[in-house]
Design a protein around this motif. Structure first.
Motif, PDB file in Angstrom:
ATOM      1  N   LEU A 407       0.847  -1.194   0.000  1.00 28.40           N
ATOM      2  CA  LEU A 407       0.000   0.000   0.000  1.00 28.40           C
ATOM      3  C   LEU A 407       0.882   1.244   0.000  1.00 28.40           C
ATOM      4  N   ASN A 408       0.587   2.143  -0.935  1.00 34.01           N
ATOM      5  CA  ASN A 408       1.296   3.419  -0.991  1.00 34.01           C
ATOM      6  C   ASN A 408       0.468   4.441  -0.219  1.00 34.01           C
ATOM      7  N   VAL A 409       0.871   4.696   1.012  1.00 30.07           N
ATOM      8  CA  VAL A 409       0.108   5.565   1.900  1.00 30.07           C
ATOM      9  C   VAL A 409       0.486   7.015   1.631  1.00 30.07           C
ATOM     10  N   LYS A 410      -0.499   7.816   1.212  1.00 33.14           N
ATOM     11  CA  LYS A 410      -0.267   9.223   0.910  1.00 33.14           C
ATOM     12  C   LYS A 410      -0.321  10.061   2.184  1.00 33.14           C
ATOM     13  N   LYS A 411       0.174  11.282   2.078  1.00 39.47           N
ATOM     14  CA  LYS A 411       0.183  12.190   3.229  1.00 39.47           C
ATOM     15  C   LYS A 411      -1.245  12.451   3.709  1.00 39.47           C
ATOM     16  N   ALA A 412      -1.372  12.758   5.000  1.00 40.64           N
ATOM     17  CA  ALA A 412      -2.686  13.014   5.594  1.00 40.64           C
ATOM     18  C   ALA A 412      -3.390  14.153   4.867  1.00 40.64           C
ATOM     19  N   ALA A 413      -4.696  14.053   4.771  1.00 39.92           N
ATOM     20  CA  ALA A 413      -5.493  15.066   4.071  1.00 39.92           C
ATOM     21  C   ALA A 413      -5.485  16.378   4.842  1.00 39.92           C
ATOM     22  N   VAL A 414      -5.340  17.477   4.088  1.00 37.94           N
ATOM     23  CA  VAL A 414      -5.428  18.816   4.669  1.00 37.94           C
ATOM     24  C   VAL A 414      -6.257  19.688   3.732  1.00 37.94           C
ATOM     25  N   PRO A 415      -6.921  20.724   4.260  1.00 41.12           N
ATOM     26  CA  PRO A 415      -7.646  21.646   3.390  1.00 41.12           C
ATOM     27  C   PRO A 415      -6.689  22.267   2.366  1.00 41.12           C
ATOM     28  N   THR A 416      -7.123  22.278   1.108  1.00 37.86           N
ATOM     29  CA  THR A 416      -6.237  22.749   0.039  1.00 37.86           C
ATOM     30  C   THR A 416      -6.875  23.818  -0.827  1.00 37.86           C
ATOM     31  N   VAL A 417      -8.180  23.744  -1.029  1.00 35.99           N
ATOM     32  CA  VAL A 417      -8.839  24.731  -1.884  1.00 35.99           C
ATOM     33  C   VAL A 417     -10.265  24.937  -1.404  1.00 35.99           C
ATOM     34  N   ILE A 418     -10.709  26.205  -1.447  1.00 37.12           N
ATOM     35  CA  ILE A 418     -12.120  26.511  -1.172  1.00 37.12           C
ATOM     36  C   ILE A 418     -12.845  26.432  -2.505  1.00 37.12           C
ATOM     37  N   ARG A 419     -13.734  25.464  -2.623  1.00 40.01           N
ATOM     38  CA  ARG A 419     -14.389  25.230  -3.899  1.00 40.01           C
ATOM     39  C   ARG A 419     -15.610  26.124  -4.091  1.00 40.01           C
ATOM     40  N   GLY A 420     -16.239  26.546  -2.981  1.00 32.33           N
ATOM     41  CA  GLY A 420     -17.412  27.398  -3.115  1.00 32.33           C
ATOM     42  C   GLY A 420     -18.132  27.530  -1.797  1.00 32.33           C
ATOM     43  N   LEU A 421     -19.352  28.084  -1.876  1.00 33.24           N
ATOM     44  CA  LEU A 421     -20.196  28.231  -0.696  1.00 33.24           C
ATOM     45  C   LEU A 421     -21.133  27.040  -0.590  1.00 33.24           C
ATOM     46  N   SER A 422     -21.501  26.688   0.632  1.00 32.45           N
ATOM     47  CA  SER A 422     -22.436  25.587   0.835  1.00 32.45           C
ATOM     48  C   SER A 422     -23.800  25.960   0.281  1.00 32.45           C
ATOM     49  N   GLU A 445     -12.083  21.387  -0.210  1.00 30.15           N
ATOM     50  CA  GLU A 445     -11.526  20.118  -0.670  1.00 30.15           C
ATOM     51  C   GLU A 445     -10.098  19.939  -0.168  1.00 30.15           C
ATOM     52  N   ASP A 446      -9.696  18.642  -0.025  1.00 31.14           N
ATOM     53  CA  ASP A 446      -8.318  18.356   0.349  1.00 31.14           C
ATOM     54  C   ASP A 446      -7.446  18.267  -0.904  1.00 31.14           C
ATOM     55  N   GLN A 447      -6.186  17.908  -0.721  1.00 31.15           N
ATOM     56  CA  GLN A 447      -5.255  17.869  -1.845  1.00 31.15           C
ATOM     57  C   GLN A 447      -5.560  16.752  -2.835  1.00 31.15           C
ATOM     58  N   TYR A 448      -6.499  15.869  -2.474  1.00 28.01           N
ATOM     59  CA  TYR A 448      -6.877  14.775  -3.365  1.00 28.01           C
ATOM     60  C   TYR A 448      -8.209  15.033  -4.069  1.00 28.01           C
ATOM     61  N   GLY A 449      -8.712  16.268  -3.931  1.00 26.43           N
ATOM     62  CA  GLY A 449      -9.941  16.632  -4.614  1.00 26.43           C
ATOM     63  C   GLY A 449     -11.201  16.127  -3.939  1.00 26.43           C
ATOM     64  N   ARG A 450     -11.104  15.746  -2.673  1.00 28.21           N
ATOM     65  CA  ARG A 450     -12.264  15.245  -1.940  1.00 28.21           C
ATOM     66  C   ARG A 450     -12.824  16.334  -1.033  1.00 28.21           C
ATOM     67  N   VAL A 451     -14.150  16.450  -1.001  1.00 33.68           N
ATOM     68  CA  VAL A 451     -14.772  17.412  -0.102  1.00 33.68           C
ATOM     69  C   VAL A 451     -14.540  16.956   1.334  1.00 33.68           C
ATOM     70  N   MET A 452     -14.046  17.859   2.162  1.00 29.72           N
ATOM     71  CA  MET A 452     -13.747  17.529   3.542  1.00 29.72           C
ATOM     72  C   MET A 452     -14.964  17.786   4.428  1.00 29.72           C
ATOM     73  N   SER A 453     -15.074  16.983   5.463  1.00 28.15           N
ATOM     74  CA  SER A 453     -16.159  17.198   6.412  1.00 28.15           C
ATOM     75  C   SER A 453     -15.884  18.461   7.219  1.00 28.15           C
ATOM     76  N   SER A 454     -16.947  19.047   7.734  1.00 26.97           N
ATOM     77  CA  SER A 454     -16.812  20.238   8.562  1.00 26.97           C
ATOM     78  C   SER A 454     -15.928  19.951   9.769  1.00 26.97           C
ATOM     79  N   ASP A 455     -16.087  18.754  10.368  1.00 23.83           N
ATOM     80  CA  ASP A 455     -15.280  18.405  11.549  1.00 23.83           C
ATOM     81  C   ASP A 455     -13.793  18.328  11.201  1.00 23.83           C
ATOM     82  N   ALA A 456     -13.477  17.799   9.990  1.00 28.16           N
ATOM     83  CA  ALA A 456     -12.072  17.684   9.592  1.00 28.16           C
ATOM     84  C   ALA A 456     -11.456  19.070   9.405  1.00 28.16           C
ATOM     85  N   VAL A 457     -12.218  20.004   8.817  1.00 25.39           N
ATOM     86  CA  VAL A 457     -11.712  21.365   8.626  1.00 25.39           C
ATOM     87  C   VAL A 457     -11.518  22.043   9.983  1.00 25.39           C
TER      88      VAL A 457
END
Length: 770
Positions: A407-422, A445-457
């Motif tokens: 398994l190639n484990v990537k770096k932990a997800a972090v906020p990377t881009v604000i995609r828009g308003l909810s 979204e994180d660096q992998y293009g996934r929308v992050m949960s509010s709790d994660a942000v």
């Protein structure tokens, strides 16, 4: 084609009684058994048919009734085969004794009266009805020997002072039907088991015995036929225990009981030996059981074969699309048995003997097989993926075949881009009003293009990150501010306030992610807010008010939860709506003076009971909204009700808030008990959320009971638990205290739980153990 009355066996067919509960219809040619519909009547009353069985050649059918035939004429009608129904009738008699058989001329000695002397004797008998059926157990007989003969269930026991060679004349009589049988019995030596046969392994459901069989729930028996030296069947378990030696070659596979018992096999009582699980549990293999007569040495053997169940053989691992440090990973997997058939049962795959052992690094995973989004997967917990890098995964099947994956484990997800308003953030503000921007206002979204949960942000912000909001300082359309005044969202609950200016217009704002030291490149998002003073509204609209609860008339506590806010909107050219302010933008009145003051502030809050017609629980009163700027009027007939709240719907949610997300399936830990407390666990856990008929939501208390705000109480719901896979132990099913015993819940087990409140509101939840 047809069928007729007659004696069975005639070439043209027949319609007759063939057993005490069955009628047989013979057709003149084969028929379509899928179309035939039978009805049986007697004296105009339709009888209950237990089953209909067609012969293989489809030229006859046996109709079995639920009760025995009684004297009279029975009519059978068959529809679906011809345009007109086929009918026929036959006269039958009540069941009667046709013959009595004394089964031996020998009467072996025994001690029947318990005086210690074997000077009493016994002999068997059988009673048949006019259809040749054995009715011994239900027939009363008398004898010429009076009270000296005990006649019960096919055995005559005669007490006396007999010795070998004595002659005993015996007559058995059925007085009701005047039928008798006579024999002269010769007193013979004590009956002992002389011959033995083991006729097979019996399970009432016809199941096969394998290493997965739960012998505490699924009983298996070795059926035994034993005869004495006179050829009579020996059915006494006490005598069998005394006269037969039981020997086993391998009772670690499956163990037979040390004593004989009886079991019902299709209505016939058979002597048997029960198969039990050894102390270490049932396992695959064979155990040969031999029964030996200790009087004649004759014996019989039977090999109890415990088959292997499904075992994992070949494992194929697939690379997941993404593995991220600090997150659970799900590795797609396929497993086949020795025959190449796919194994999808996670309970089997997680079994220590039959399944697959999975190791990540040096850690052996517990119950790693799960179904994720419909795909059989190995769950690698985040505790084994704490940092980025390469991690090895090894799968070892029960047949010692190995599959590996890196398994190639990537770096932990972090906020990377604000995609828009909810989607629920309104971008139009009324002049003089304000709105707040917080973490929940943005799609990030994180660096992998996934929308992050509010709790994660929020966790990222707690670690030093922030969202910086900025505006065009030269524009008067809106102004932004917060405390401490740097326009940063630097806390989980911190917000930036956006205040509308005094004139119509639009203004662009921007938001950027900042890691605590610098703004993140390409993370900025611009968005436009609009300010309106109402002159741009193209129309107005009023939400449907719905039914309003009259707590006072219901003799309940006046509760704010049942106040109804009247929502009025101005509609812009683009279809967007702006919530208006009562008094400033519109006024609410009613032609009913009783509620006029209760609606004037734009919120319907009854302060006194309304008047209802006799026996009526509802009343309708008009409520009018008048738009100040245009004079436009909107009138709604509002229904008021004095019916106390009741549960109208129920759902499971993933928190204890009325805004929490609804869920229809949950995971529980293998080995943990399940009951109503699992579904009412409090903050941050699963809870039951009910909605009453007025639209008011309420989270159930621990245990499931509801206390609505007006003090109306609703009892805890009942739980109906239906197993889906695996075998779980359920107690109290269909009650509020229904539960599943934790020790019976294994990884991969699944069951459905139907939650039902008084009144019928219900929801069903799939529970899966992992």
């Amino acid at each position: 084609m047809g069928f007729r009355n007659g004696v069975c066996g005639r070439k043209w067919g027949c319609f007759c009684a063939i057993t005490s509960k069955s009628l047989k219809v013979t057709f003149s040619k084969p028929v379509d058994d899928t179309k035939a519909v039978f009805a049986v009547t007697k004296d105009g009353i339709k009888g209950n048919i237990s089953k209909v069985t067609f012969a293989e050649d489809k030229k006859s059918a046996t109709i079995e009734l639920s009760t025995k035939l009684t004297k009279g004429e029975y009519t059978v009608q068959v529809t679906g085969l011809t345009q007109a129904p086929l009918t026929g009738s036959v006269s039958v008699e009540d069941e009667k004794v046709a013959s009595i058989q004394i089964l031996s001329e020998n009467a072996p000695l025994l001690d029947a009266d318990g005086d210690g002397s074997k000077d009493d004797v016994t002999v068997g008998y059988k009673v048949l009805n006019q259809y040749g059926e054995d009715i011994t157990k239900t027939t009363v007989l008398t004898s010429n020997l009076g009270s000296a003969a005990d006649i019960t269930n096919g055995k005559v026991t005669i007490t006396g002072n007999y010795k070998v060679g004595d002659k005993i004349p015996l007559t058995l009589i059925n007085v009701e039907n005047a039928v008798s049988a006579t024999a002269v019995l010769t007193v013979s030596s004590e009956a002992r088991v002389a011959d033995i046969a083991i006729t097979g392994l019996y399970n009432k459901d016809g199941k096969a015995l394998n290493e997965d069989t739960d012998l505490s729930a699924d009983a298996f028996y070795l059926l035994v036929d034993a005869k004495d030296q006179y050829g009579n069947a020996v059915t006494s378990t006490a005598q069998l225990n005394n006269d037969i030696i039981i020997n086993e070659t391998n009772n670690t596979v499956a163990d037979v009981a040390a004593t004989f018992t009886t079991v019902d096999v299709n209505g016939v009582t058979k002597t048997a030996l029960k198969v039990n699980a050894p102390g270490s549990g049932i396992k695959a293999g064979t155990n040969t059981v031999t029964l030996i007569s200790n009087t004649t040495g004759k014996n019989a053997s039977f090999t109890v074969n415990v088959a292997e169940s499904t075992r994992a053989d070949v494992v194929t691992l697939s690379q997941p699309s993404l593995v991220v440090a600090g997150e659970d990973a799900y590795v797609p997997v396929s497993v086949t048995d020795k025959n190449g058939a796919a194994i999808t049962d996670v309970k089997t795959l997680n079994n220590a003997v039959k399944g697959v052992k999975v190791t990540v690094g040096s850690k052996v995973l517990t119950n790693p097989f799960v179904v994720k989004d419909g795909v059989l997967s190995i769950k690698v917990p985040k505790t084994e993926l704490t940092t980025d890098g390469y991690v090895s995964l090894v799968a070892l099947s029960s047949t010692n075949k190995v599959a590996t994956l890196t398994l190639n484990v990537k770096k932990a997800a972090v906020p990377t881009v604000i995609r828009g308003l909810s989607s629920d953030f309104g971008t139009t503000i009324k002049v003089g009003n304000s709105t707040n921007l917080g973490v929940d206002s943005f799609v990030i979204e994180d660096q992998y293009g996934r929308v992050m949960s509010s709790d994660a942000v929020k966790a990222w912000i707690a670690a030093g990150g922030k969202i910086i909001v900025s505006e065009d300082e030269n524009s008067p359309v809106v102004a932004i501010s917060n405390n401490p005044g740097d326009n940063d969202i630097a806390g989980a609950s911190e917000t930036v306030t956006v205040t509308a200016g005094s004139a119509n217009g639009t203004e662009k704002l921007s938001a950027v992610l900042n890691d605590g030291t610098k703004n993140l490149t390409n993370s900025t998002k611009e968005f436009t807010l609009r300010v309106t003073d109402g002159t741009e509204y193209k129309s107005y609209t009023v939400d449907t008010i719905g039914t309003v609860y009259d707590e006072v008339a219901a003799s309940k506590t006046d509760a704010d939860a049942y106040d109804k806010t009247i929502k009025v909107y101005g509609v812009l050219a683009d279809g967007s709506k702006v919530l208006l302010t009562n008094g400033t933008d519109y006024n609410v009145t009613s032609t009913n003076s009783g509620i006029n003051t209760d609606v004037a502030d734009g919120v319907i809050d009854l302060t006194s009971a309304l008047t209802y017609d006799t026996n009526a629980t509802t009343t309708v009163i008009p409520v009018k909204v008048t738009i100040n700027a245009t004079g436009q009027e909107f009138t709604q007939d509002v229904t008021f009700s004095k019916v106390a709240p009741k549960v109208a719907s129920v759902a499971l949610v993933d928190d204890n808030k009325t805004t929490a997300n609804t869920v229809t399936s949950i995971k529980v830990a293998a080995g943990s008990n399940f009951d109503i407390s699992t579904l009412t666990a409090g903050a941050g856990k699963y809870n039951l959320l009910v909605t009453d008929q007025y639209g008011v939501k309420k989270v159930a208390a621990a245990g499931g009971a509801i206390a609505f705000d007006d003090t109306t109480a609703v009892a805890a719901p009942t739980l109906t638990i239906v197993p889906v896979s695996g075998s779980v132990t359920i107690t109290g099913n269909g009650t509020a205290s229904a539960s599943v015993t934790g020790s019976s819940i294994n990884a991969g087990d699944a069951f459905d739980v139907k939650v039902t409140y008084a009144g019928g509101a219900t929801t069903t939840i799939r529970v899966t153990a992992e």
